[in-house]
Structures are given as C-alpha cells and as structure tokens.
Design a protein around this motif. Sequence first.
Motif, PDB file in Angstrom:
ATOM      1  N   LYS A  44       0.851  -1.194   0.000  1.00 24.13           N
ATOM      2  CA  LYS A  44       0.000   0.000   0.000  1.00 24.13           C
ATOM      3  C   LYS A  44       0.883   1.239   0.000  1.00 24.13           C
ATOM      4  O   LYS A  44       1.792   1.372   0.831  1.00 24.13           O
ATOM      5  N   THR A  92      -0.656   8.666  -0.136  1.00 24.69           N
ATOM      6  CA  THR A  92      -0.522   9.924  -0.879  1.00 24.69           C
ATOM      7  C   THR A  92       0.815  10.601  -0.567  1.00 24.69           C
ATOM      8  O   THR A  92       1.483  11.126  -1.464  1.00 24.69           O
ATOM      9  N   SER A 148      -3.008   5.165  -3.082  1.00 32.67           N
ATOM     10  CA  SER A 148      -3.755   6.403  -2.853  1.00 32.67           C
ATOM     11  C   SER A 148      -3.241   7.410  -3.886  1.00 32.67           C
ATOM     12  O   SER A 148      -2.450   7.056  -4.744  1.00 32.67           O
ATOM     13  N   ASN A 187      -7.577   0.895  -5.986  1.00 28.63           N
ATOM     14  CA  ASN A 187      -7.919   2.086  -5.205  1.00 28.63           C
ATOM     15  C   ASN A 187      -9.393   1.972  -4.852  1.00 28.63           C
ATOM     16  O   ASN A 187     -10.117   1.136  -5.402  1.00 28.63           O
ATOM     17  N   ASP A 193     -13.800   5.854  -5.409  1.00 27.17           N
ATOM     18  CA  ASP A 193     -14.204   7.054  -4.662  1.00 27.17           C
ATOM     19  C   ASP A 193     -15.451   7.741  -5.212  1.00 27.17           C
ATOM     20  O   ASP A 193     -16.235   8.294  -4.451  1.00 27.17           O
ATOM     21  N   ASN A 214      -7.233   4.117   2.589  1.00 25.65           N
ATOM     22  CA  ASN A 214      -6.679   2.990   1.846  1.00 25.65           C
ATOM     23  C   ASN A 214      -5.905   2.001   2.717  1.00 25.65           C
ATOM     24  O   ASN A 214      -5.541   0.929   2.244  1.00 25.65           O
ATOM     25  N   THR A 237      -5.301  10.513   4.126  1.00 28.41           N
ATOM     26  CA  THR A 237      -6.525  10.372   4.906  1.00 28.41           C
ATOM     27  C   THR A 237      -6.266   9.544   6.166  1.00 28.41           C
ATOM     28  O   THR A 237      -6.793   9.835   7.225  1.00 28.41           O
ATOM     29  N   GLY A 238      -5.487   8.497   6.014  1.00 28.69           N
ATOM     30  CA  GLY A 238      -5.250   7.574   7.130  1.00 28.69           C
ATOM     31  C   GLY A 238      -4.234   8.123   8.114  1.00 28.69           C
ATOM     32  O   GLY A 238      -3.639   9.166   7.925  1.00 28.69           O
TER      33      GLY A 238
END
Length: 404
Positions: A17, A20, A59, A143, A146, A158, A222-223
């Motif tokens: 993974k 971003t 991401s 992905n 979205d 993600n 985001t994570g």
Amino acid sequence: MDTTNTEKKKKRRIVIKVGTSSLIKADTGVIHLSQLAKICEQITELQKSSEFQCAIVTSGAVGAGMLQLGIKEKPKELQKRQALAAIGQAHLMHYYEDMFATLGVKTAQVLLTLENLSQKSQYNRAMNTFSSLFDYDVVPIVNENDTVAVEELRFGDNDTLSAHVASLISAEYLFLFTDVDGLYTSNPMKDPNAKRIQVVDDINKLMSEVDVASGAGSAGGTGGMVTKLTAARIASAAGCKTVIGKSTDMEKIVECALGLNGGKGGGEVTPSLNSKEYTLFLAAADAAKGKKRWMLSVPVKDRVRVNKEGEEDIKSGEPLLVKNVLISDSNGTKSSSNSYKVQDCIIVEDEEGREIARAIVNYSAEDLAHHNLRVSDAEEEFVHSSNLCVTHFNEEYRSVSRNN
Ligand SMILES: N[C@@H](CCC(=O)OP(=O)(O)O)C(=O)O
C-alpha cells in the motif's frame, strides 16, 4: 527428476500500500516521480522472481486531481473530493502504466467499494478476478472507487482497503508504506522519548500502551496510525503479517521481511528482524477462512460487550449466548449504542471494551434489551459459532485455538 508430475509451486502473495504522502510531493503537490519509479522497480523485481505475486493499493487520486486543476488545498466537501478522485485516478494510472510498461510489467486497474466486498457474491467475483490477474502475470493496482462510494459504505482510507485486499487474496504480507518508519509509543515529532515498536503480537495490549491518536496522518493523506492498526487487525485475523515502514526504505524493508537477503528464513520472522526500521504485526496462527474471512469485510453496525464467560466461549469456538451479553444495567450503564438489527455485523468487546471478535447476530439490540427475552431465552445463541470471527490475537488466544 520427472518434472511433468512436479506440483506447480504456489506463489507468495504480497500487498503493497502506497499512501498519498509517498506519491505526491507535499511542498509542490506534484507527482514524486523518482519515488514512484523506485516502487515500480521494486515490485517488478518481486514479480519477475517467479516467487511472488504482487498487488498495489495506491492512494493519490485526489492529490493527482488537485494537481490537474491547480487546487492547493484539499476541499472539505466529499462531493468535490470524489470529483477530484475521478479526475486524478486516470492520471495516476497513466503514471503507473507508463512506468511498469518501461519495466516490462503489465498492470490492471481495480476499483472497489466496501459495498462490493460486503456482498458475498461480489466478494467471490473479486477474489476470482484477482486470481485470474495473477495467472496472467499482471499487477493489480487497486484504489477505492471514490466517485460512487457513499459515506456509510466507504472504506474511507486505503489502509483499511489494503487489509481487505490482503484478506481477499490470502496475502502473506501487507506492507503499509508511509512517511514514518513504523509505529511509535507517541508522536516522535513531538516527544523525544518516543520509541519505535518492533514486533506486535497483541494489538489490544498495544492500544492500551500507545498514544495511537498522536500518530496522525500527513496533510495530503486520509489515514493515520489508527487506520493502520485497524488494517493490521483485519490482516492478522486473515493470517497476513503487516509491516509499517517508510516508503523511502522500501527496498531494504521488503528484502528483510521476505527473507530475500538472508535467503534461509524464507520470509519467516526471526529475532534479527527486531533491529530493523519498521514495525511488524504478527498474523493469527489460525487464520479465518471462508465465510469467517468474508465477515471481516462486512461493515460494522455496532459494538457489544460480553462477560468473562462469553469471552471464554468465543475463545474456545463456542457460540455466544444471550445470557453472556452485557446490556444496560439498572444504573443505565450501556454497553452499546443499541442500534444493531438481526443479521447485522457487530464488534464483540470484552468487559473492558477491547475488541475480541466480529459477529453476525441472531437478535437485535431491541430484542436483547427486552427484559422478557433476556429471562426466558438466556440460553439462546446470540451468535452462532459459524458467525463469529476472532479478531484478537495473543499467546493465550493462539494456544487455545491451536488446541481445538
Ligand atoms: N482513495 C483516496 C485515498 C484515500 C487515502 O487513504 O489516502 P492515504 O491516507 O494517503 O492512504 C485517493 O486515491 O486519493
């Protein structure tokens, strides 16, 4: 040796993974080309070794969309972020495809929502599709879809998506590459005494010792550490080891974890891993299979606490009885928000509120709160054993499940 009868060796599956923060430069918002090249080269090496099958969870669609439109700040409105993802996803794939084509590797785009995986038929379809992609020697680039994901059925990050993919394809390792070199006891940017955690074999113990919330994600992503722990718990329950490390250290981390440098270990955990610059989460000794594994991808509607007896029953593979579920007591202390319905998926917690299992329930919260039902049906099964998937692992849980 007669090779015609030699069994085809099963390849080891790996999910990587990439966040971003590893793909988009924070200062300029442009694609980090050299980093992307490194990632693609590393995966090409694994893929061409004939020992591994790799899937990427990437991401960066929103970030790439912002770059296309020249937007500097990520919009707060979901609708705008979904539009940016639609713009950026094609752009992102174009970079991956170009890079991999140069290296002689074929790729496929897979866009998933939690809603897809929560439907058993679509889950099975996705599993078969991945299988065929691997047979074609293609690298799936995944992905979240979205643009169509609705709030209540979004992975949202993600890290979680990558754990579901790892579970779906029975991966041996999930690598969560980010901009920090592992999980720390507190935020290393603020606390000089913060220590990196090397090996985790008990997520609940870890959560009581670590200031997880302090390790939030980067501005572009985001994570954060919370989502990484959720991911590690899902992967672990599915029998997959999870590594959190810096994307700039990708090569040495992958080589070390997979046992490619030393050779002998074949990727198994050895004490020498303790000195490496990443955090390793061990996998459950008895991985959830079939329906129980699919349950890990069903959205959770609520949380319910159980007493010690209920906990013991779950540990030894017995059903969870109505009488062992803790509901509101005479003082009004509630153990759940009481919103689940029959056949919903819930998280089962111990008396202290630590997650121990996921379950599909036979009664609704309303049924359970009803006094008559509790008295007359106390011996009834709140959850059948086939609808219970253990998600907490430590030595105790491992040895109990091994003996059964
Ligand atoms: N699906 C979104 C990624 C969301 C996400 O989890 O981002 P990150 O925290 O950077 O892994 C996108 O492609 O922009």
